[in-house]
Motif scaffolding. Structure first.
Motif, mmCIF file in Angstrom:
data_model
loop_
_atom_site.group_PDB
_atom_site.id
_atom_site.type_symbol
_atom_site.label_atom_id
_atom_site.label_comp_id
_atom_site.label_asym_id
_atom_site.label_seq_id
_atom_site.Cartn_x
_atom_site.Cartn_y
_atom_site.Cartn_z
ATOM 1 N N LYS A 2 0.509 -6.568 -2.450
ATOM 2 C CA LYS A 2 -0.802 -6.913 -1.893
ATOM 3 C C LYS A 2 -0.765 -8.303 -1.272
ATOM 4 C CE LYS A 2 -4.247 -5.388 -4.172
ATOM 5 N NZ LYS A 2 -5.319 -5.186 -5.204
ATOM 6 N N ARG A 3 0.016 -9.208 -1.857
ATOM 7 C CA ARG A 3 0.079 -10.568 -1.319
ATOM 8 C C ARG A 3 0.942 -10.657 -0.063
ATOM 9 N NH1 ARG A 3 1.425 -13.821 -6.914
ATOM 10 N NH2 ARG A 3 -0.663 -13.818 -7.812
ATOM 11 N N HIS A 4 2.105 -10.016 -0.122
ATOM 12 C CA HIS A 4 3.127 -10.283 0.883
ATOM 13 C C HIS A 4 3.353 -9.147 1.878
ATOM 14 C CE1 HIS A 4 3.995 -13.811 -1.478
ATOM 15 N NE2 HIS A 4 4.345 -13.093 -2.530
ATOM 16 N N ALA A 5 2.846 -7.961 1.618
ATOM 17 C CA ALA A 5 3.028 -6.834 2.546
ATOM 18 C C ALA A 5 1.684 -6.167 2.810
ATOM 19 C CB ALA A 5 4.048 -5.850 1.987
ATOM 20 N N PRO A 6 0.743 -6.873 3.388
ATOM 21 C CA PRO A 6 -0.599 -6.315 3.574
ATOM 22 C C PRO A 6 -0.646 -5.141 4.549
ATOM 23 C CG PRO A 6 -0.388 -8.385 4.762
ATOM 24 C CD PRO A 6 0.858 -8.233 3.948
ATOM 25 N N HIS A 7 0.398 -4.977 5.359
ATOM 26 C CA HIS A 7 0.401 -3.893 6.347
ATOM 27 C C HIS A 7 1.142 -2.657 5.848
ATOM 28 C CE1 HIS A 7 -1.343 -6.704 9.147
ATOM 29 N NE2 HIS A 7 -0.316 -7.534 8.996
ATOM 30 N N ALA A 8 1.526 -2.639 4.595
ATOM 31 C CA ALA A 8 2.186 -1.445 4.047
ATOM 32 C C ALA A 8 1.209 -0.279 4.019
ATOM 33 C CB ALA A 8 2.709 -1.741 2.647
ATOM 34 N N ARG A 9 1.734 0.922 4.322
ATOM 35 C CA ARG A 9 0.898 2.115 4.322
ATOM 36 C C ARG A 9 1.123 2.981 3.089
ATOM 37 N NH1 ARG A 9 2.705 4.479 9.965
ATOM 38 N NH2 ARG A 9 4.669 3.761 9.029
ATOM 39 N N LEU A 10 2.280 2.876 2.488
ATOM 40 C CA LEU A 10 2.596 3.725 1.347
ATOM 41 C C LEU A 10 3.433 2.942 0.342
ATOM 42 C CD1 LEU A 10 2.532 6.533 0.003
ATOM 43 C CD2 LEU A 10 4.672 7.042 1.203
ATOM 44 N N VAL A 11 3.077 3.079 -0.915
ATOM 45 C CA VAL A 11 3.826 2.464 -2.022
ATOM 46 C C VAL A 11 4.257 3.579 -2.958
ATOM 47 C CG1 VAL A 11 3.723 0.885 -3.983
ATOM 48 C CG2 VAL A 11 2.536 0.307 -1.860
ATOM 49 N N THR A 12 5.490 3.511 -3.391
ATOM 50 C CA THR A 12 6.024 4.493 -4.333
ATOM 51 C C THR A 12 6.335 3.812 -5.659
ATOM 52 O OG1 THR A 12 7.015 5.811 -2.562
ATOM 53 C CG2 THR A 12 7.850 6.161 -4.789
ATOM 54 N N VAL A 13 5.756 4.327 -6.730
ATOM 55 C CA VAL A 13 6.032 3.853 -8.089
ATOM 56 C C VAL A 13 6.678 5.006 -8.831
ATOM 57 C CG1 VAL A 13 5.092 2.937 -10.234
ATOM 58 C CG2 VAL A 13 4.091 2.249 -8.043
ATOM 59 N N HIS A 14 7.947 4.863 -9.122
ATOM 60 C CA HIS A 14 8.719 5.931 -9.763
ATOM 61 C C HIS A 14 9.251 5.426 -11.099
ATOM 62 C CE1 HIS A 14 12.289 8.981 -9.641
ATOM 63 N NE2 HIS A 14 11.358 9.317 -10.502
ATOM 64 N N VAL A 15 8.769 6.016 -12.185
ATOM 65 C CA VAL A 15 9.226 5.685 -13.535
ATOM 66 C C VAL A 15 9.933 6.907 -14.089
ATOM 67 C CG1 VAL A 15 8.583 4.892 -15.838
ATOM 68 C CG2 VAL A 15 7.270 4.124 -13.851
ATOM 69 N N SER A 16 11.197 6.762 -14.416
ATOM 70 C CA SER A 16 11.980 7.878 -14.943
ATOM 71 C C SER A 16 12.689 7.456 -16.217
ATOM 72 C CB SER A 16 13.001 8.360 -13.906
ATOM 73 O OG SER A 16 13.894 7.308 -13.569
#
Length: 385
Positions: free
Chosen positions: A305-319
């Motif tokens: 949120k601070r450094h990549a405000p133009h990101a469109r998709l975030v992936t959170v993968h916990v395995s």
């Protein structure tokens, strides 16, 4: 704390009382033995000098360096006078014991230079006792041997106590440093995340107010989001303060299900869409692992949120693998100017958390665009190193 201090004071009083009784017995026993073997008043000088040194040994805590030097000076003078006057050899057992107490106390507690002076003074008394005996007796008598033995024992005891004190102080300093780092991480991870959400909501409110001044609905929603984020920040801060004030409290250990709430809150507060994938085995993780997983994801989302405000998709993968938990958080946005230019402690705190559990962290740009954080946390024997 007061109870501990009172207990230590009672222990010192009890120890000094036993020492006083032992020294008194040694003085009286030596005087009686000299009276029986030498006859007359040969024991008076040794008893008086021994009483002075024994008294100084009981007063050793008043001024360790001065008292120790005073005792050594009296002992050295006693050795010389006894030799010139033809009196029994000195230092007698009671005086030797008192000197050992003075030397051990000084070596253990005094600064290095002063401790070395006292230890050297004790060696001078030992050598002087031996030199005073040799001219009159062909072989070395028991007095210099006993003096040397008690001096060596005193130095060894003092050095041992000094080493224990140094180790204890180093351990206390390590604990204090670890606590400061833990507090810094908790404050950063818990509070900074919510404050960032408040800032983003405030920025959104300003944009909405400029574009649609006649429509209060969106502005009211943004302001409500600011209020909610502020409330969460205060609640989190109170929890952290409570943990600091309560010695028996344990760190918060949110389970994997709490990641869904964290992601939803991130999206509602103006973040990009998030794809969350969690292990479906339902197995429980150690509390320290679940806490670290939550904090890693939280910090990674805050950085996006601070450094990549133009990101469109975030992936959170916990395995989960048979022996580890793997967390990967990545985005597809180009970094804003000044990313990781310096001054931030989020990634440092994240790495410290991970390495404390024996894990690894890799963070860096993805091929093409975006940023990725990959963390591996071992499950077997997951204790701090």
């Amino acid at each position: 704390m007061h109870t501990t201090g009172r207990g230590a004071a009672l222990t010192r009083v009890f120890g000094d009382t036993l020492l006083g009784l032992l020294l008194t017995f040694a003085l009286l026993f030596t005087a009686a033995a000299l009276a029986a073997s030498w006859g007359g008043y040969s024991w008076v000088f040794g008893l008086c000098a021994g009483t002075v040194v024994c008294t100084l040994a009981l007063l050793r805590r008043r001024h360790r360096f001065g008292v120790a030097l005073g005792g050594l000076g009296v002992a050295a003078a006693t050795v010389v006078v006894a030799r010139l006057a033809g009196l029994p050899d000195e230092p007698a057992p009671a005086m030797a014991l008192a000197l050992a107490v003075l030397v051990a106390s000084a070596v253990r507690a005094l600064p290095t230079r002063q401790a070395a002076v006292v230890a050297g003074g004790g060696l001078v008394v030992v050598v002087g006792s031996w030199l005073a005996t040799v001219p009159s007796v062909p072989e070395v008598t028991v007095i210099p041997i006993a003096s040397a033995a008690t001096w060596l024992a005193a130095v060894a005891a003092g050095l041992g106590g000094r080493l224990l004190v140094a180790r204890r102080e180093a351990a206390v300093e390590r604990v204090r440093r670890d606590e400061r780092l833990a507090v810094a991480r908790e404050l950063h991870d818990v509070v900074a995340h919510h404050i960032t959400g408040m800032v983003v909501q405030a920025q959104a409110a300003q944009i909405v107010a400029r574009r649609s001044p006649a429509e209060p609905g969106p502005l009211a929603d943004s302001l409500a989001g600011i209020e909610a984020a502020g409330s969460e920040a205060l609640t989190s801060l109170r929890r952290v303060v409570g943990l600091l004030r309560d010695d028996d409290a344990s760190s918060v250990a949110p389970g994997p299900e709490a990641l869904g709430t964290l992601v939803s809150r991130f999206e509602v507060r103006g973040g990009p869409a998030v794809q969350l994938r969690l292990p479906d085995d339902g197995a429980a993780w150690p509390p320290e692992v679940t806490t670290t997983v939550y904090r890693v994801v939280q910090e990674a989302l805050t950085n996006i949120k601070r450094h990549a405000p133009h990101a469109r998709l975030v992936t959170v993968h916990v395995s989960r693998t048979p022996d580890a938990v793997v967390i990967e958080v990545s985005d597809d946005g180009p970094p804003s100017p000044g990313l990781h230019a310096g001054g931030g402690y989020g990634l440092i705190g994240m790495r410290e958390r991970v390495e404390a559990l024996g894990g690894t962290l890799r963070a860096g740009p993805r091929p093409g665009a975006g940023w990725s954080v990959l963390v591996t946390l071992p499950l077997a024997g997951a204790e701090p190193r």
